[in-house]
Design a protein around this motif. Sequence first.
Motif, PDB file in Angstrom:
ATOM      1  N   ILE A 155       0.861  -1.186   0.000  1.00 36.89           N
ATOM      2  CA  ILE A 155       0.000   0.000   0.000  1.00 36.89           C
ATOM      3  C   ILE A 155       0.892   1.228   0.000  1.00 36.89           C
ATOM      4  O   ILE A 155       1.811   1.349   0.824  1.00 36.89           O
ATOM      5  N   ALA A 156       0.655   2.125  -0.933  1.00 32.10           N
ATOM      6  CA  ALA A 156       1.492   3.323  -1.063  1.00 32.10           C
ATOM      7  C   ALA A 156       1.131   4.356   0.001  1.00 32.10           C
ATOM      8  O   ALA A 156      -0.024   4.461   0.418  1.00 32.10           O
ATOM      9  N   SER A 157       2.128   5.110   0.431  1.00 30.15           N
ATOM     10  CA  SER A 157       1.899   6.203   1.380  1.00 30.15           C
ATOM     11  C   SER A 157       3.053   7.178   1.281  1.00 30.15           C
ATOM     12  O   SER A 157       4.135   6.840   0.802  1.00 30.15           O
ATOM     13  N   PHE A 158       2.803   8.398   1.730  1.00 31.37           N
ATOM     14  CA  PHE A 158       3.854   9.402   1.785  1.00 31.37           C
ATOM     15  C   PHE A 158       4.521   9.328   3.147  1.00 31.37           C
ATOM     16  O   PHE A 158       3.877   9.523   4.187  1.00 31.37           O
ATOM     17  N   GLU A 159       5.810   9.046   3.161  1.00 34.31           N
ATOM     18  CA  GLU A 159       6.544   8.910   4.409  1.00 34.31           C
ATOM     19  C   GLU A 159       7.111  10.256   4.848  1.00 34.31           C
ATOM     20  O   GLU A 159       7.348  11.149   4.034  1.00 34.31           O
ATOM     21  N   ASN A 160       7.306  10.375   6.160  1.00 29.81           N
ATOM     22  CA  ASN A 160       7.909  11.580   6.746  1.00 29.81           C
ATOM     23  C   ASN A 160       7.174  12.847   6.308  1.00 29.81           C
ATOM     24  O   ASN A 160       7.783  13.862   5.962  1.00 29.81           O
ATOM     25  N   LEU A 161       5.854  12.767   6.327  1.00 29.76           N
ATOM     26  CA  LEU A 161       5.041  13.906   5.922  1.00 29.76           C
ATOM     27  C   LEU A 161       4.983  14.942   7.046  1.00 29.76           C
ATOM     28  O   LEU A 161       4.631  14.626   8.181  1.00 29.76           O
ATOM     29  N   ILE A 162       5.345  16.172   6.732  1.00 31.93           N
ATOM     30  CA  ILE A 162       5.255  17.266   7.698  1.00 31.93           C
ATOM     31  C   ILE A 162       3.888  17.901   7.535  1.00 31.93           C
ATOM     32  O   ILE A 162       3.584  18.493   6.498  1.00 31.93           O
ATOM     33  N   ALA A 163       3.039  17.768   8.540  1.00 27.14           N
ATOM     34  CA  ALA A 163       1.664  18.242   8.408  1.00 27.14           C
ATOM     35  C   ALA A 163       1.192  18.902   9.692  1.00 27.14           C
ATOM     36  O   ALA A 163       1.467  18.411  10.791  1.00 27.14           O
ATOM     37  N   ASP A 164       0.478  19.995   9.547  1.00 30.46           N
ATOM     38  CA  ASP A 164      -0.147  20.681  10.673  1.00 30.46           C
ATOM     39  C   ASP A 164      -1.584  20.230  10.860  1.00 30.46           C
ATOM     40  O   ASP A 164      -2.306  20.772  11.695  1.00 30.46           O
ATOM     41  N   CYS A 165      -2.015  19.243  10.090  1.00 28.18           N
ATOM     42  CA  CYS A 165      -3.391  18.763  10.119  1.00 28.18           C
ATOM     43  C   CYS A 165      -3.396  17.278   9.758  1.00 28.18           C
ATOM     44  O   CYS A 165      -2.421  16.771   9.203  1.00 28.18           O
ATOM     45  N   PRO A 166      -4.470  16.563  10.073  1.00 27.10           N
ATOM     46  CA  PRO A 166      -4.547  15.150   9.670  1.00 27.10           C
ATOM     47  C   PRO A 166      -4.589  15.034   8.144  1.00 27.10           C
ATOM     48  O   PRO A 166      -5.539  15.480   7.515  1.00 27.10           O
ATOM     49  N   ALA A 167      -3.556  14.442   7.571  1.00 27.25           N
ATOM     50  CA  ALA A 167      -3.502  14.310   6.112  1.00 27.25           C
ATOM     51  C   ALA A 167      -2.996  12.935   5.702  1.00 27.25           C
ATOM     52  O   ALA A 167      -2.554  12.749   4.569  1.00 27.25           O
ATOM     53  N   ASP A 168      -3.068  11.968   6.628  1.00 26.65           N
ATOM     54  CA  ASP A 168      -2.523  10.637   6.339  1.00 26.65           C
ATOM     55  C   ASP A 168      -3.569   9.663   5.816  1.00 26.65           C
ATOM     56  O   ASP A 168      -3.254   8.502   5.557  1.00 26.65           O
ATOM     57  N   HIS A 169      -4.828  10.108   5.656  1.00 25.86           N
ATOM     58  CA  HIS A 169      -5.851   9.219   5.107  1.00 25.86           C
ATOM     59  C   HIS A 169      -5.504   8.895   3.653  1.00 25.86           C
ATOM     60  O   HIS A 169      -5.073   9.779   2.901  1.00 25.86           O
ATOM     61  N   PRO A 170      -5.680   7.634   3.230  1.00 24.17           N
ATOM     62  CA  PRO A 170      -5.329   7.256   1.847  1.00 24.17           C
ATOM     63  C   PRO A 170      -6.025   8.084   0.776  1.00 24.17           C
ATOM     64  O   PRO A 170      -5.514   8.204  -0.336  1.00 24.17           O
ATOM     65  N   ALA A 171      -7.182   8.670   1.108  1.00 30.01           N
ATOM     66  CA  ALA A 171      -7.908   9.464   0.116  1.00 30.01           C
ATOM     67  C   ALA A 171      -7.143  10.711  -0.300  1.00 30.01           C
ATOM     68  O   ALA A 171      -7.398  11.287  -1.368  1.00 30.01           O
ATOM     69  N   TYR A 172      -6.193  11.149   0.537  1.00 26.65           N
ATOM     70  CA  TYR A 172      -5.429  12.355   0.220  1.00 26.65           C
ATOM     71  C   TYR A 172      -4.224  12.070  -0.678  1.00 26.65           C
ATOM     72  O   TYR A 172      -3.465  12.997  -0.988  1.00 26.65           O
ATOM     73  N   SER A 173      -4.045  10.833  -1.082  1.00 21.62           N
ATOM     74  CA  SER A 173      -2.877  10.484  -1.894  1.00 21.62           C
ATOM     75  C   SER A 173      -2.781  11.342  -3.152  1.00 21.62           C
ATOM     76  O   SER A 173      -1.705  11.847  -3.504  1.00 21.62           O
TER      77      SER A 173
END
Length: 384
Positions: free
Chosen positions: A325-343
């Motif tokens: 499953i693909a994901s963006f690693e080490n994401l710097i975020a000030d908000c929840p942005a780890d849901h797969p829909a944001y890919s």
Amino acid sequence: MNRNILSLDFYGAEITAALAAVDEETDTLRIRHALRRRCRAFSGAFVRDMQGAQEELSKIFAEVSEYVTFNPSVVVGLRGNFLSFKRASGFKSVDSRNRIIGEREIDEATRNSIPSNLSETLEVVDVLPQSYTIDGNTGIKNPKGMSGFTLEVETFLSCAMVTHLNNLNNVLSSCECNDYQVLPSSVAMAETLLNADEKQAGTLLLDLGETSASALMYHKGALVDGWELGWGMNTLTEAVADLLQNDTETAREILREYEPGSDDIMDEVMEDAAKKLLTDVKKELLQSLLYLKYPSSHLVLCGAGADKTLLKTAKKVFGARKARIASFENLIADCPADHPAYSGALALIRHALDRERSQMGVAKAKEPGLLDGLLSKLGLSELF
């Protein structure tokens, strides 16, 4: 120097968006705000209701305007079966006296890859250079500054139906968003979510949304084909409803409460439903000669529907040696942005920045303006 960049990903029956701050000195990207909104006036980037689309998109711009003090750059992600993909090649003789290849020669060769006999119903929205050949020497990644008499470039073209694209442009213009870049979301995801080894080995990227799906395939490091499919996880919901002999709304409620491993019967139902969805996807891909010619050994899932249960079934259905499953690693975020829909939304930002730095492809730009007019209409211009 800092600047903001906003991505809009038209994802099935919803829009996902991400606002990022780019620090060009440290080369860092911080996600300041991310959102998901159901938009019934859109089906992918296809406009179903012009007035409704304007209202829904204006609300998204209004929400984003609360997080910016100046106009962001905008990247619009296209999805939908009005998109088509094609491999092409362009050629350019080097006319300079010392035969050094520069940006002008690269740009001309890239433009020359667009077929002159392209249908009037289609417009090329993106040209992605894959590799270059100089005087018969293949496999060159960056020809700038090299010497040669002839330059050839292999490209991956993304085309859209003119009428559908014009409708989207009109909606954006009505929201005073007149300066933006258009990119196919699936290409952005493929280029940013897959690593170099996966591209070289041959990988099928499959993005699963609620009502749509996208697939792109690599072979020996190059994009060879792409597909936009008109169904997604809704097919899985319908399969669950059939297996449980329920209506789709009841099945949807059951799926909201379902936890993998908590119910043996439901686990089997989900496996059968996932198999039906993925088998339908595979049947669609099998109609492509390129898919038959270059079967992928790797599979990467992304999007709102990607999970471990689906991944296990997908690996069997597609006969992949490796799957993840693909994901963006080490994401710097000030908000929840780890849901797969944001890919898609995140990939659009990263891909646009990568293309900007390497000066590849073509951008779709409109008249200057952006969010100024919208802020004035909302009475917010004095705040920014």
